[in-house]
Design an enzyme around this catalytic site. Structure first.
Site, PDB file in Angstrom:
ATOM      1  N   LYS A 132      23.912  -5.219  37.979  1.00 32.05           N
ATOM      2  CA  LYS A 132      25.051  -5.751  38.728  1.00 32.05           C
ATOM      3  C   LYS A 132      26.607  -5.605  38.231  1.00 32.05           C
ATOM      4  O   LYS A 132      26.484  -5.969  36.908  1.00 32.05           O
ATOM      5  CB  LYS A 132      24.780  -6.882  39.506  1.00 32.05           C
ATOM      6  CG  LYS A 132      24.838  -8.409  38.787  1.00 32.05           C
ATOM      7  CD  LYS A 132      26.232  -8.794  38.594  1.00 32.05           C
ATOM      8  CE  LYS A 132      26.134 -10.017  37.646  1.00 32.05           C
ATOM      9  NZ  LYS A 132      27.478 -10.452  37.165  1.00 32.05           N
ATOM     10  N   GLY A 158      19.087 -10.156  32.981  1.00 34.70           N
ATOM     11  CA  GLY A 158      18.010 -11.083  32.976  1.00 34.70           C
ATOM     12  C   GLY A 158      17.749 -11.302  34.500  1.00 34.70           C
ATOM     13  O   GLY A 158      16.628 -11.538  34.822  1.00 34.70           O
ATOM     14  N   SER A 159      18.776 -11.357  35.395  1.00 28.97           N
ATOM     15  CA  SER A 159      18.350 -11.768  36.776  1.00 28.97           C
ATOM     16  C   SER A 159      17.716 -10.416  37.351  1.00 28.97           C
ATOM     17  O   SER A 159      17.016 -10.827  38.261  1.00 28.97           O
ATOM     18  CB  SER A 159      19.838 -11.951  37.638  1.00 28.97           C
ATOM     19  OG  SER A 159      20.689 -13.162  36.865  1.00 28.97           O
ATOM     20  N   LEU A 196      26.459  -8.438  33.288  1.00 29.67           N
ATOM     21  CA  LEU A 196      25.651  -7.351  33.971  1.00 29.67           C
ATOM     22  C   LEU A 196      24.592  -7.848  34.613  1.00 29.67           C
ATOM     23  O   LEU A 196      23.696  -7.015  35.408  1.00 29.67           O
ATOM     24  CB  LEU A 196      25.346  -6.005  33.085  1.00 29.67           C
ATOM     25  CG  LEU A 196      26.591  -5.274  32.649  1.00 29.67           C
ATOM     26  CD1 LEU A 196      26.280  -4.383  31.293  1.00 29.67           C
ATOM     27  CD2 LEU A 196      27.417  -4.645  33.468  1.00 29.67           C
ATOM     28  N   ASP A 243      22.346 -15.386  39.905  1.00 30.08           N
ATOM     29  CA  ASP A 243      22.344 -14.072  40.191  1.00 30.08           C
ATOM     30  C   ASP A 243      21.299 -13.159  41.018  1.00 30.08           C
ATOM     31  O   ASP A 243      21.048 -12.038  41.325  1.00 30.08           O
ATOM     32  CB  ASP A 243      22.833 -12.904  39.099  1.00 30.08           C
ATOM     33  CG  ASP A 243      24.331 -13.142  38.632  1.00 30.08           C
ATOM     34  OD1 ASP A 243      25.173 -13.488  39.892  1.00 30.08           O
ATOM     35  OD2 ASP A 243      24.766 -12.990  37.646  1.00 30.08           O
ATOM     36  N   PRO A 290      22.358  -4.461  28.357  1.00 31.64           N
ATOM     37  CA  PRO A 290      22.829  -5.389  27.509  1.00 31.64           C
ATOM     38  C   PRO A 290      22.975  -6.868  27.881  1.00 31.64           C
ATOM     39  O   PRO A 290      23.475  -7.002  28.871  1.00 31.64           O
ATOM     40  CB  PRO A 290      24.274  -4.909  26.930  1.00 31.64           C
ATOM     41  CG  PRO A 290      24.423  -3.518  27.486  1.00 31.64           C
ATOM     42  CD  PRO A 290      23.449  -3.529  28.707  1.00 31.64           C
TER      43      PRO A 290
END
Ligand code: C5P
Length: 306
Positions: free
Chosen positions: A15, A112-113, A109, A151, A104
């Protein structure tokens, strides 16, 4: 006798926050945001989720050369999402997760979410094929996702949305067409809690640097800014040097995404995005991705060859 079966492949999209305003702080220290957030096709992680007779969750990582490091298993959001689904449904057995990590971490960005959202959606689909389990609804998944990370609710639906609250209030936005983007993630990584803490220490600044919105995003707002930029630059001053270098080489305005350290620029079309990405890879010490906004946060397909 084997009971737990099935395997699904998921693409989990990064994202970007096209604009991020910090509006205040909640009693528990979490920050209230107003952020126009979009999914992008590149970078994305790939996961294969497989049901397993053995209880618990096991994570295996792709050893391809272009993958990025993954946080260790206990804190891994994909693993925690799979465990949350097992706990919630009371399903027998467990899950195996294969992960090819290309988003990364420490870059803002939402990697993980995105992985957690992919596991929640693919895992629910696998469990739904097994009888006598109470399967979480979409609203249940959003609530479970919110417990895992701010997120995750956005990543479950993806596309384009205003994120409000701490990320749990989502208002979809219709972009008239995919927005071409180039994302550049420098080697230095930033910790989200540290950047938010720096925003507090600095007295809650509103970023003075604004960037004109690209053409059809300007239907929704004319200027973009990220209030976490001054905080990120306070934590890691080289972030500002990176941004200036990116702007110099690209000739475009750059904006940090989330709590950094990745930045985005808006080339006029996807062909120019590819050309620019090639040039940036030569000039910057960064991972560079060319692509466009995506209509979804997670894409699920049957497991098998890609
Ligand atoms: O929820 P997530 O794990 O992404 O957040 C990491 C940390 O970032 C939180 O522990 C909190 O310190 C900070 N954060 C915040 N306000 C938000 C999101 C995150 O203060 N809206």
């Amino acid at each position: 006798m084997s009971t737990a079966q099935g395997s699904l492949r998921a693409a989990a999209f990064a994202k970007l926050n096209l604009t991020l305003h910090v509006e205040g702080v909640r009693d528990d220290g979490y920050h209230l945001l107003e952020a126009l957030t979009v999914s992008v096709g590149q970078p994305h992680d790939t996961l294969v989720l497989t049901r397993d007779d053995e209880p618990g969750v096991r994570l295996a990582l792709s050893d391809e050369p272009d993958v990025v490091p993954v946080p260790e298993e206990g804190s891994n959001l994909a693993v925690r999402a799979a465990q949350a689904l097992l706990d919630r449904t009371g399903a027998d057995g467990g899950f195996r997760i294969w992960l090819r990590k290309r988003i990364p971490s420490g870059a803002g960005l939402g990697g993980g979410s995105a992985d957690a959202a992919a596991v929640l959606l693919a895992g629910r689909a696998l469990l739904a094929a097994e009888s006598a389990l109470e399967i979480p609804t979409d609203a249940d998944l959003v609530a479970m996702g919110g417990e895992l990370g701010a997120d995750v609710p956005f990543c479950l639906g993806g596309g384009a949305a205003w994120m409000r609250g701490i990320g749990e209030r989502l208002d979809p936005v219709a972009l008239s067409r995919p927005l071409p983007v180039v994302v550049a993630a420098p080697t230095m990584r930033l910790s989200t809690p540290e950047v938010f803490a720096a925003w507090d220490t600095l007295g809650g600044p509103r970023s003075e640097r604004v960037v004109p919105a690209p053409p059809f995003v300007s239907e929704h707002l004319s200027q973009l800014r990220n209030d976490l930029e001054p905080a990120a630059e306070h934590v890691e001053p080289s972030v500002a040097d990176f941004r200036r270098h990116l702007e110099e080489v690209s000739g475009l305005h750059a904006l940090m995404t989330g709590s950094g350290s990745a930045h985005v620029v808006f080339p006029p079309d996807v062909r120019e995005a590819d050309r620019l990405a090639e040039r940036l890879r030569q000039e910057l010490d960064a991972r560079v991705f060319a692509g466009a906004t995506a209509g979804t946060g997670v894409r699920i397909a049957p497991a098998g060859p890609e």
